[in-house]
Design an enzyme around this catalytic site. Structure first.
Site, PDB file in Angstrom:
ATOM      1  N   MET A  89       0.770  -1.260  -0.079  1.00  0.00           N
ATOM      2  CA  MET A  89       0.053  -0.131   0.019  1.00  0.00           C
ATOM      3  C   MET A  89       0.744   1.182   0.095  1.00  0.00           C
ATOM      4  O   MET A  89       0.592   2.251   0.564  1.00  0.00           O
ATOM      5  CB  MET A  89      -1.139  -0.042   1.355  1.00  0.00           C
ATOM      6  CG  MET A  89      -1.842  -1.181   1.274  1.00  0.00           C
ATOM      7  SD  MET A  89      -2.653  -1.441  -0.265  1.00  0.00           S
ATOM      8  CE  MET A  89      -3.848   0.055  -0.245  1.00  0.00           C
ATOM      9  N   ARG A  90       2.077   1.263  -0.821  1.00  0.00           N
ATOM     10  CA  ARG A  90       2.790   2.461  -0.909  1.00  0.00           C
ATOM     11  C   ARG A  90       3.141   2.689  -2.419  1.00  0.00           C
ATOM     12  O   ARG A  90       3.182   1.826  -3.089  1.00  0.00           O
ATOM     13  CB  ARG A  90       4.076   2.050  -0.491  1.00  0.00           C
ATOM     14  CG  ARG A  90       4.211   1.660   0.999  1.00  0.00           C
ATOM     15  CD  ARG A  90       4.117   2.809   2.024  1.00  0.00           C
ATOM     16  NE  ARG A  90       5.048   4.041   1.819  1.00  0.00           N
ATOM     17  CZ  ARG A  90       5.359   5.142   2.392  1.00  0.00           C
ATOM     18  NH1 ARG A  90       3.984   5.808   3.058  1.00  0.00           N
ATOM     19  NH2 ARG A  90       6.352   6.061   2.046  1.00  0.00           N
ATOM     20  N   LEU A  92       5.138   3.633  -5.563  1.00  0.00           N
ATOM     21  CA  LEU A  92       6.641   3.740  -5.652  1.00  0.00           C
ATOM     22  C   LEU A  92       7.079   5.163  -6.718  1.00  0.00           C
ATOM     23  O   LEU A  92       6.237   5.353  -7.489  1.00  0.00           O
ATOM     24  CB  LEU A  92       7.020   2.430  -6.576  1.00  0.00           C
ATOM     25  CG  LEU A  92       6.869   1.299  -5.986  1.00  0.00           C
ATOM     26  CD1 LEU A  92       7.084   0.074  -6.894  1.00  0.00           C
ATOM     27  CD2 LEU A  92       7.232   1.068  -4.604  1.00  0.00           C
ATOM     28  N   ASN A 106       2.114  -5.554 -10.345  1.00  0.00           N
ATOM     29  CA  ASN A 106       1.185  -5.381  -9.250  1.00  0.00           C
ATOM     30  C   ASN A 106      -0.028  -5.968  -9.634  1.00  0.00           C
ATOM     31  O   ASN A 106      -0.107  -6.414 -10.845  1.00  0.00           O
ATOM     32  CB  ASN A 106       1.203  -3.885  -9.340  1.00  0.00           C
ATOM     33  CG  ASN A 106      -0.024  -3.573  -8.198  1.00  0.00           C
ATOM     34  OD1 ASN A 106      -0.180  -4.197  -7.167  1.00  0.00           O
ATOM     35  ND2 ASN A 106      -1.073  -2.723  -8.380  1.00  0.00           N
ATOM     36  N   HIS A 108      -4.309  -5.800  -9.137  1.00  0.00           N
ATOM     37  CA  HIS A 108      -5.295  -4.968  -9.082  1.00  0.00           C
ATOM     38  C   HIS A 108      -6.635  -5.466  -8.856  1.00  0.00           C
ATOM     39  O   HIS A 108      -6.872  -6.137 -10.061  1.00  0.00           O
ATOM     40  CB  HIS A 108      -5.304  -3.711  -9.661  1.00  0.00           C
ATOM     41  CG  HIS A 108      -6.078  -2.557  -9.297  1.00  0.00           C
ATOM     42  ND1 HIS A 108      -5.904  -1.868  -8.475  1.00  0.00           N
ATOM     43  CD2 HIS A 108      -7.461  -2.324  -9.747  1.00  0.00           C
ATOM     44  CE1 HIS A 108      -7.017  -0.727  -8.258  1.00  0.00           C
ATOM     45  NE2 HIS A 108      -7.892  -1.244  -9.122  1.00  0.00           N
ATOM     46  N   ASP A 144      -1.592   2.202 -10.782  1.00  0.00           N
ATOM     47  CA  ASP A 144      -2.523   1.013 -11.477  1.00  0.00           C
ATOM     48  C   ASP A 144      -2.698   1.390 -13.105  1.00  0.00           C
ATOM     49  O   ASP A 144      -3.602   1.021 -13.795  1.00  0.00           O
ATOM     50  CB  ASP A 144      -3.957   0.993 -10.814  1.00  0.00           C
ATOM     51  CG  ASP A 144      -3.690   0.801  -9.635  1.00  0.00           C
ATOM     52  OD1 ASP A 144      -2.783   0.224  -8.867  1.00  0.00           O
ATOM     53  OD2 ASP A 144      -4.653   1.341  -8.847  1.00  0.00           O
TER      54      ASP A 144
END
Ligand code: GRF
Length: 199
Positions: A89-90, A92, A106, A108, A144
């Site tokens: 939950m960071r 980049l 990632n 999603h 995202d």
């Protein structure tokens, strides 16, 4: 295939990747697990499994850069082929992303580009879509937004709540992440613009 995992919480996607490796469905090795939260369940699981587990608590750092430097240092030592964000939950920084071009993944919980950001499943319900799902994508400097590797669709039911929809999407996430890694491992892929082309 050497994998690093970055997580912040439950870690069910990490667990799915680890199980696929243990069951020989994925020929890979988890070379480090990094959590920015000391209380993450996924971190506890990594320790139980005796994996190389690291807490790098962002609250201990005055700056984002300082925190990222330490994460990058652990990653450099672990020498991963791919870095899997699994509920990390960071965001980049562009410099972090640039250090591993097309090597950070990632997952999603929506069919991107629909519903980026937080609470994607609730966003999908509120919008009234009939189909949602999950997306595994490369990470770029936008949220995202990077090239899509794998997507899996999930039907939205009339009686769905954010919780029930999330649970069905999560089942597909676990399949999708392993599928994405297996596909990348073949090396029979290339990127053309935004498109990840598998041969
Ligand atoms: C998943 O829904 C994933 O799509 C999102 O965060 C959640 C992480 O779940 N990025 P878990 O920690 O892997 O169980």
């Amino acid at each position: 295939m050497r994998l690093a995992i970055l997580l912040s919480g439950r870690g069910s996607n990490f667990a799915a990747i680890q199980e696929a490796i243990a069951n020989r469905k994925l020929d890979a090795q988890i070379v480090c697990v990094i959590s920015n939260r000391p209380d993450a369940a996924g971190l506890a699981r990594a320790r139980e499994l005796r994996l190389s587990a690291h807490v790098i608590d962002h609250r201990q750092y005055p700056t984002r850069e300082g925190h990222e430097e330490d994460v990058l240092r652990v990653l450099a030592e672990a020498e991963p082929d791919f870095i899997c964000l699994a509920g990390y939950m960071r965001r980049l920084s562009p410099a972090f992303v640039a250090a591993y071009p097309h090597r950070i993944l990632n997952i999603h919980p929506s069919l991107l580009p629909a519903f980026p950001g937080v609470d994607a499943q609730a966003q999908a319900l509120a919008y009234g879509v009939k189909v949602s799902g999950c997306t595994v994508h490369f990470v770029d400097e936008n949220l995202d937004a990077g090239p899509i590797i794998v997507q899996r669709a999930v039907e939205v039911r009339n009686d769905d709540s954010a919780e029930t929809l999330s649970a069905r999407i999560l089942e597909q996430e676990h399949i999708a992440y392993v599928e994405a890694l297996a596909k990348l491992q073949t090396r029979k892929w290339r990127i053309e613009g935004r498109r990840v082309i598998f041969e």
